[in-house]
Design a protein around this motif. Structure first.
Motif, PDB file in Angstrom:
ATOM      1  N   SER A   1       0.785  -1.125  -0.114  1.00 56.41           N
ATOM      2  CA  SER A   1       0.017   0.027  -0.144  1.00 56.41           C
ATOM      3  C   SER A   1       0.799   1.350   0.119  1.00 56.41           C
ATOM      4  CB  SER A   1      -1.063  -0.131   1.193  1.00 56.41           C
ATOM      5  OG  SER A   1      -1.728  -1.095   1.231  1.00 56.41           O
ATOM      6  N   HIS A   2       1.899   1.271   0.858  1.00 58.72           N
ATOM      7  CA  HIS A   2       2.828   2.273   1.060  1.00 58.72           C
ATOM      8  C   HIS A   2       3.658   2.601  -0.356  1.00 58.72           C
ATOM      9  CE1 HIS A   2       1.492   3.261   4.855  1.00 58.72           C
ATOM     10  NE2 HIS A   2       1.791   2.026   5.233  1.00 58.72           N
ATOM     11  N   VAL A   3       4.194   1.468  -0.988  1.00 55.81           N
ATOM     12  CA  VAL A   3       4.868   1.391  -2.268  1.00 55.81           C
ATOM     13  C   VAL A   3       3.873   1.994  -3.341  1.00 55.81           C
ATOM     14  CG1 VAL A   3       5.898   0.205  -4.038  1.00 55.81           C
ATOM     15  CG2 VAL A   3       6.200  -0.667  -1.714  1.00 55.81           C
TER      16      VAL A   3
ATOM     17  N   MET B   1      -3.332  -4.882 -17.706  1.00 57.27           N
ATOM     18  CA  MET B   1      -1.836  -5.201 -17.927  1.00 57.27           C
ATOM     19  C   MET B   1      -1.823  -5.645 -19.434  1.00 57.27           C
ATOM     20  SD  MET B   1       1.031  -5.389 -17.529  1.00 57.27           S
ATOM     21  CE  MET B   1       2.141  -5.853 -15.900  1.00 57.27           C
ATOM     22  N   ALA B   2      -3.218  -6.257 -20.076  1.00 55.05           N
ATOM     23  CA  ALA B   2      -2.889  -6.917 -21.364  1.00 55.05           C
ATOM     24  C   ALA B   2      -3.153  -5.439 -22.268  1.00 55.05           C
ATOM     25  CB  ALA B   2      -3.823  -7.694 -21.522  1.00 55.05           C
ATOM     26  N   ASP B   3      -3.820  -4.522 -21.918  1.00 57.97           N
ATOM     27  CA  ASP B   3      -4.270  -3.227 -22.550  1.00 57.97           C
ATOM     28  C   ASP B   3      -2.833  -2.637 -22.542  1.00 57.97           C
ATOM     29  OD1 ASP B   3      -5.640  -1.243 -23.861  1.00 57.97           O
ATOM     30  OD2 ASP B   3      -5.967  -0.277 -22.011  1.00 57.97           O
TER      31      ASP B   3
ATOM     32  N   ASP C   1      -3.907  -4.361 -10.926  1.00 58.00           N
ATOM     33  CA  ASP C   1      -4.554  -3.302 -11.656  1.00 58.00           C
ATOM     34  C   ASP C   1      -4.293  -2.034 -10.800  1.00 58.00           C
ATOM     35  OD1 ASP C   1      -5.616  -5.453 -12.995  1.00 58.00           O
ATOM     36  OD2 ASP C   1      -7.699  -5.549 -12.207  1.00 58.00           O
ATOM     37  N   ARG C   2      -4.200  -1.750  -9.817  1.00 55.50           N
ATOM     38  CA  ARG C   2      -4.024  -0.482  -9.135  1.00 55.50           C
ATOM     39  C   ARG C   2      -2.411  -0.160  -9.609  1.00 55.50           C
ATOM     40  NH1 ARG C   2      -6.679  -2.306  -4.328  1.00 55.50           N
ATOM     41  NH2 ARG C   2      -4.932  -1.674  -3.277  1.00 55.50           N
ATOM     42  N   LEU C   3      -1.659  -1.042  -9.486  1.00 60.02           N
ATOM     43  CA  LEU C   3      -0.211  -0.463  -9.490  1.00 60.02           C
ATOM     44  C   LEU C   3       0.245  -0.225 -11.288  1.00 60.02           C
ATOM     45  CD1 LEU C   3       1.388  -3.742  -7.697  1.00 60.02           C
ATOM     46  CD2 LEU C   3       1.313  -1.419  -7.002  1.00 60.02           C
ATOM     47  N   ILE C   4      -0.581  -0.593 -12.203  1.00 64.78           N
ATOM     48  CA  ILE C   4      -0.482  -0.311 -13.371  1.00 64.78           C
ATOM     49  C   ILE C   4      -0.856   1.100 -13.782  1.00 64.78           C
ATOM     50  CG2 ILE C   4      -1.173  -0.803 -15.760  1.00 64.78           C
ATOM     51  CD1 ILE C   4       0.527  -2.659 -14.889  1.00 64.78           C
ATOM     52  N   GLU C   5      -1.590   1.710 -13.289  1.00 67.14           N
ATOM     53  CA  GLU C   5      -2.126   3.105 -13.613  1.00 67.14           C
ATOM     54  C   GLU C   5      -0.990   4.285 -13.324  1.00 67.14           C
ATOM     55  OE1 GLU C   5      -4.457   4.254 -15.405  1.00 67.14           O
ATOM     56  OE2 GLU C   5      -5.018   1.889 -15.431  1.00 67.14           O
TER      57      GLU C   5
END
Length: 1236
Positions: free
Chosen positions: A1112-1114, A1200-1202, A1148-1152
């Motif tokens: 979460s902090h990362v 991620m695929a997108d 999903d949240r890390l990709i943005e």
């Protein structure tokens, strides 16, 4: 028409032949052509080839059909998209054919074509268009119920397509879901099974709404199926839940509270297949969602323990009964068992296997629960070692091995301190369980099944690694088991190799005395394996024999076991292997190494066979293939403390070794230098002078900075050979010295080479008569500095002056009678106004080293000279004088230290230099000599803690750290009290001082320091930023160098650490710079330090972290300032490698933030540095993306695929991504970076 097209046209003509052999050969030739990378077809040829192959799919001959369908794979990559679509249309049409054979061929063809399509992530649109064309046809084929064969084939193809190319089908996901869900109710089992697999793959790639719909559908239908009548449907639904869990378990977290209780309830139904599916689903949940499964761990553990022993058809009697049964005739036992029940109907073993796998997943995914799990699971697993089914037993062993690996204490660079194991810890509990484990395995070690024995050896090897020495008292059982497997020639050779590998490991972990009583029975089977015709067994047995010799008769220790009864047998068996020339390379190398150990450890026992053995070694030394192992074996022999007489072979060996020094093979040069050094140490005066000259002639070329390790070994050998062969060395000393002096002028000189050079120079002047005169050598050493033209400052690198000064001191130490004169000369050079800067720097640095042997004479003048030099206009001279003042003072504390303290009080302008001198004195002086002055130094240092200059405070902190080491038990508590008494600068200086108490090696202060670490870490609550930053630097140093200091305190420290990663608005201010406003973030340095600490924690304390909270902090850091983002990208890449499951759950949240970084543009007109920073940020983000894509399921998530497709569609990002994938430093699992 091109040559390829012409050739293909000829083949197409033959394919129309009425002769099936012609058609077959032509198709085979076409296959060979299509597999060539160089082939290029024109449009007309493409069309004809496609048309012909599609026609051959319906050929009357089956072999031609098979070849034609295999041609489709390579063809896909060679023709245009329109032709691929033609192929797909034809195959789909054939899928609906009335002919079964054509349907089968079409199914195989579609799978072949789909497997060859380029992934959508590469930017190719072909996969997307083909999949869309196929999907509609497949859904209609699945929906129709008339022909089950068509349905099954369509479901198979759909599963393949979704697993490889799920993301491009996003527009079809809804229709596919609605098509597949009804198939779960199909009356046919095969249809239901394939639908379950397809739904699993769909769950991994569909969007969140469809995933929720799928899970809701399953949950709605599950509770209503509690009647026995619906057991088949219920099994299918549970299998579907398990399939979704395995493929997309990271998305199931929010639904587990509803799913897991249902699965536990279904386990109560009398249906073993259903129980197996439930336990498999739980295993998937534990692996993919370990945190969310937390509340269910107790109930799942209870369930697994219950079904681990679920065997209703078999009566496990007491141990006595089992032993009695074992002695009965095996055939009649099997007959009785078959009469009682049939194994074909017994599904309970699958339940037990699923329970064992579920326990392994539980142990692997929850290291934080280890103490409780160890207490509850270990006895149950050990009890189940008696399992009758080999498949289940293998999984029980595997689960216990996972437990052992979790218990294994941390090792490697991060764990420098060996601490006593606390009572009640998992290691202590395991130690108590060892007898039970051995008792449970005693019969298994002699089981008829080789697989079971293999499992035993793996488990015992792991146990020996976790608790070295714990198996010594059980050696009779283990030796008996090893001998049983070594003598087993009925099964494959693998088990014998496993037994040998286990024995080798055991020799490394258990005390030698444990093997002494068993050697008479253990050695014959090992000898038999040495003579085994299979090279792998022979090589492994030679390794075991070598280890036996090394462990049972160690060098330099009295022999407890008499080797006489065994030497002849071991020597003969090894020499047979050494003499044979037709052996495998591995066996040759192992035989040479084994002979080296035998001669080195037991050469005095070999008698008449010693000389023939040595001659054989020389023979192998001359062979290019075996020369490297032969050199290493010779080193062992030469270094042996047995003082073997090697004079008969030296004249032959030395010229051969000299020739090796010219070879390009670096490993050979290194090994040869080590061998020469060992020979010079052991046989020094017996070396033939002519042969020594041959070797020495090769050495000047090796003393070069092109390979420092080779240079070090060469200089070491020179130092060894000088005192024993001074006449030979005097002849080459000129050329060798010229190279050595050139090497000493290298700024890259490692400390090890410098130490070797010092030793060699001392030997040169230490021989009688000296090879080189003291004054001559001193002049040669200092010539580069004294001959410098002009006084433009030191032209040589700073490091060179330190190296030369060390060598001057080494010469003075070797000739004490010359030391005083040298010191006087140095003082004169330092005082002389005509001396250049370089000469003064060298003089002061040399005085710092020479002072200890020079006597008190020159020291009277030194104070004035050094104080005067502190005012020199040259910074280099001032630094050298400061260093010399400290080093000279350390050897004469009563005279120098009070003087130095008085100067610090009296000279505020020179304070920084004088404090540096004090630091050197505190570091170099003996602790007992410093104790009388400790109070005065302490007072003076704390008066300077509030200095406005940060550099001064840094030196003060280092001085305080060195002073505390003088009397830790008294001074460390006083240091801790200063945290509450001092001002902010004092507090940060105190914390920095504590950082200097931590070294990467064990130190006597460590246990005392550990009791105070908690108090010092409380400074993270300090209101002052600089104090918190200093505390984080201290914490990072502790985590990096001695994690054991802080590991037990992490529960209290981590919340404070995480608090420092947050952006604080109150620390952000605007500064006006002319017409511009500039934002300054005062908290940035503290946040950066906090994230660096988090990175260090990953390497050494991963088991103590809640990875979900850590992530979460990362995640917050990914949206922070440039410096923080760079750090968090590195953190994310490391996390993806170390703990992929939690990363996958929030991918999903890390990709943005990664996507935003890659899409960011620098404003037009920005300075060059801004563009460079943005490029570096993108590169770092791409490394994180590459690491995320190594998690198998990550690339299949829709976001991620997108993003992957977006990367490949942008030429700039695609090129960057490709370069990162080729860069080995970016590979997952690469060495962790140094951030401390």
């Amino acid at each position: 028409m091109s040559t390829a097209a012409f050739h293909v046209a000829g083949l197409l003509e033959k394919m129309t032949s009425s002769d099936k052999d012609f058609r077959f050969m032509a198709t085979s030739d076409l296959m060979a052509e299509l597999q060539k990378d160089s082939i290029q077809l024109d449009e007309d040829s493409e069309r004809k080839v496609v048309k012909m192959l599609l026609r051959l799919l319906d050929d009357k001959n089956g072999e031609v059909q098979n070849l034609a369908v295999r041609c489709l794979g390579p063809l896909v990559g060679k023709v245009k998209e329109c032709q691929v679509e033609t192929i797909v249309d034809a195959l789909c049409a054939n899928m609906r054919s009335d002919k079964e054979q054509l349907r089968d061929i079409a199914g195989i063809g579609l799978k072949t074509v789909l497997s060859e399509l380029p992934p959508a992530a590469t930017g190719s649109g072909l996969a997307t268009s083909v999949c869309r064309k196929v999907t509609g046809q497949l859904t209609s084929a699945i929906a129709q119920q008339e022909d089950v064969a068509v349905q099954l084939e369509a479901l198979d193809i759909l599963s393949d397509m979704l697993s490889r190319l799920g993301a491009p089908l996003s527009s079809f996901h809804a229709s596919l879901l609605h098509c597949l869900l009804p198939q779960l109710s199909s009356p046919r089992l095969a249809v239901r099974k394939r639908a379950v697999v397809a739904l699993g793959h769909l769950a991994a790639t569909c969007n969140a709404d469809l995933f929720a719909e799928l899970v809701d559908h399953l949950l709605e239908r599950l509770p209503g199926q509690r009647t026995p009548a619906g057991s088949a449907a219920l099994r299918t639904l549970v299998q579907c839940v398990g399939s979704v869990g395995r493929q997309a378990g990271h998305r199931l977290g929010p639904h587990l509270d509803r799913l897991v209780p249902l699965l536990e309830e279904f386990c109560g139904l009398e249906d073993d297949e259903l129980r197996e599916s439930c336990l498999q689903a739980c295993e998937a949940f534990l692996r993919k969602c370990p945190k969310e499964m937390g509340p269910h761990v107790p109930s799942v553990t209870k369930l697994c323990l219950q079904y681990l022993k679920h065997d209703p058809n078999y009566n496990y009697n007491s141990d006595e009964d089992e032993e009695q049964m074992e002695t009965e005739d095996s055939e009649s036992s099997e007959q009785e068992t078959e009469d009682e029940y049939s194994d074909d109907d017994d599904m309970s073993w699958k339940v037990r296997r699923a329970a064992a796998k579920c326990l392994a997943a539980l142990l692997g995914s929850r290291p934080d629960l280890l103490p409780e799990l160890h207490h509850s699971l270990a006895p149950a697993l050990v009890h189940r070692f008696r399992e009758r089914e080999d498949n289940v037993k293998a999984d029980v062993f595997a689960a216990y091995i996972v437990l052992l690996r979790q218990i294994r204490p941390p090792q490697g660079w991060s764990e420098a301190v060996k601490e006593p194991t606390p009572a009640g810890s998992s290691l202590q509990v395991l130690r108590g369980q060892v007898p039970l484990v051995i008792k449970a395995l005693q019969r298994q070690l002699k089981d008829r099944s080789a697989r079971v024995r293999q499992g035993c050896f793996n488990l015992l090897a792991e146990l020996a690694g976790v608790l070295p020495g714990s198996l010594a008292e059980h050696m009779p059982v283990l030796v008996s088991g090893i001998i049983f497997s070594l003598a087993d020639r009925s099964s494959s050779s693998t088990i014998r190799m496993d037994a040998l590998t286990f024995l080798q490991g055991l020799l490394g972990t258990e005390p030698a005395e444990a093997f002494h009583p068993h050697l008479p029975i253990l050695l014959p089977p090992v000898m038999a394996c040495v003579a085994d015709p299979f090279y792998k067994i022979a090589a492994e047995a030679l390794l075991v024999l070598q280890e036996l010799v090394r462990v049972l008769w160690p060098l330099g220790k009295p022999r407890v076991l008499d080797p006489a009864p065994y030497v002849a047998e071991m020597s003969e068996a090894t020499l047979v292997r050494l003499r044979a020339t037709d052996l495998d390379q591995e066996v040759k190398e192992r035989a040479i190494s084994c002979v080296g150990h035998l001669v080195g450890h037991l050469g005095d026992q070999l008698g008449d066979t010693l000389q023939p053995t040595l001659l054989l070694l020389i023979d192998r030394l001359r062979n290019e293939i075996t020369r490297l192992p032969a050199v290493k074996a010779l080193t062992l022999v030469a270094a042996s403390p047995l003082q073997l007489d090697l004079r008969p072979i030296l004249a032959e060996v030395l010229p051969v070794l000299a020739s090796f020094l010219r070879k390009n093979q670096r490993a050979l040069r290194l090994a040869t230098l080590a061998a020469l050094d060992a020979l010079a140490q052991g046989q020094g005066r017996g070396l033939p002078p002519s042969a020594v000259r041959t070797v020495l002639a090769e050495l000047p070329a090796l003393v070069s900075e092109s390979d420092m390790h080779v240079a070090q070994l060469a200089v070491d050998f020179l130092a060894t050979v000088t005192p024993v062969q001074p006449a030979c060395l005097a002849e080459v000393s000129g050329t060798v010295l010229a190279e050595l002096l050139r090497l000493l002028r290298s700024p890259l000189l490692p400390a090890s080479v410098l130490v070797a050079a010092e030793g060699f120079l001392q030997e040169l002047v230490g021989t009688r008569p000296p090879c080189v005169a003291y004054t001559e050598l001193l002049s040669l050493l200092t010539a580069p500095v004294y001959e410098q033209a002009g006084d433009g400052g030191p032209a040589l690198h700073k490091q060179v002056f330190h190296s030369l000064a060390r060598c001057v001191a080494a010469l003075s130490a070797a000739c004490p009678q010359e030391a005083a004169g040298t010191a006087n000369r140095l003082v004169r050079d330092a005082r002389s106004p005509h001396s250049s800067t370089g000469v003064k720097v060298l003089a002061f640095l040399s005085l710092a080293e020479v002072g200890q042997v020079a006597g008190p004479g020159p020291q009277r003048e030194l104070k004035a000279v050094l104080l005067e030099a502190l005012g020199s206009p040259s910074e280099d001279v001032r630094a050298a004088a400061s260093y010399a003042l400290g080093r000279v003072g350390a050897r004469n504390l009563p005279d120098f230290l009070p003087f130095l303290l008085a100067q610090i009080e009296a000279e505020p302008r020179r304070q920084y230099l004088l404090l540096q001198a004090l630091r050197e004195a505190l570091g170099a002086a003996p602790p007992d000599g410093l104790k009388p002055y400790a109070e005065d130094v302490w007072t003076l240092l704390f008066q300077r803690c509030e200095s406005t200059e940060e550099g001064t405070r840094g030196v003060v902190a280092e001085c305080i750290g060195k002073l505390v080491l003088v009397n830790p038990s008294f001074l460390l508590p006083r240091l801790q009290k200063q945290l509450t008494a001092g001002q902010p600068h004092t507090r940060s200086t105190v914390i920095t001082a504590v950082k200097f108490l931590i070294s990467d090696q064990p130190h006597p202060i460590d246990p005392l320091l550990k009791t105070f670490v908690g108090d010092f870490m409380e400074s993270l609550r300090d209101p002052d930023l600089s104090v918190r930053r200093a505390t984080l630097a201290f914490f990072n140093s502790a985590v990096h160098n001695k994690p054991s200091l802080v590991r037990d305190l992490l529960d209290a420290i981590l919340p404070l650490l995480y608090q420092e990663t947050k952006v604080r608005r109150d620390l952000i201010r605007e500064v006006e710079m002319g017409p511009f406003k500039h934002t300054v973030d005062d908290g940035l340095d503290v946040r950066k330090a906090a994230f660096e600490c988090m990175y260090s924690l990953l390497e050494s304390c991963l088991g103590q972290l809640d990875v979900s909270e850590f992530l979460s902090h990362v995640e917050d850091g990914l949206k922070d300032h440039y410096d923080i983002r760079m750090l968090t990208f590195i953190l994310l890449a490391r996390l993806a490698t170390l703990c992929p499951a939690p990363v996958l759950q929030r991918v999903d949240r890390l990709i943005e933030p990664l996507r935003a970084t890659c899409a960011a543009k620098v404003k037009a007109g920005s300075v060059k540095q801004e563009f460079e920073k943005q490029d570096e940020l993108k590169r770092s983000a791409m490394r994180a993306v590459a690491a995320l894509l190594t998690i198998p399921e990550a690339g299949r998530t829709p976001i991620m695929a997108d993003f992957a497709a977006q990367i490949h569609s942008s030429p700039e990002l695609a090129a960057l991504f490709e370069s990162i994938q080729k860069d080995p430093a970016s590979a997952p699992g690469a060495e962790p970076m140094e951030l401390s």
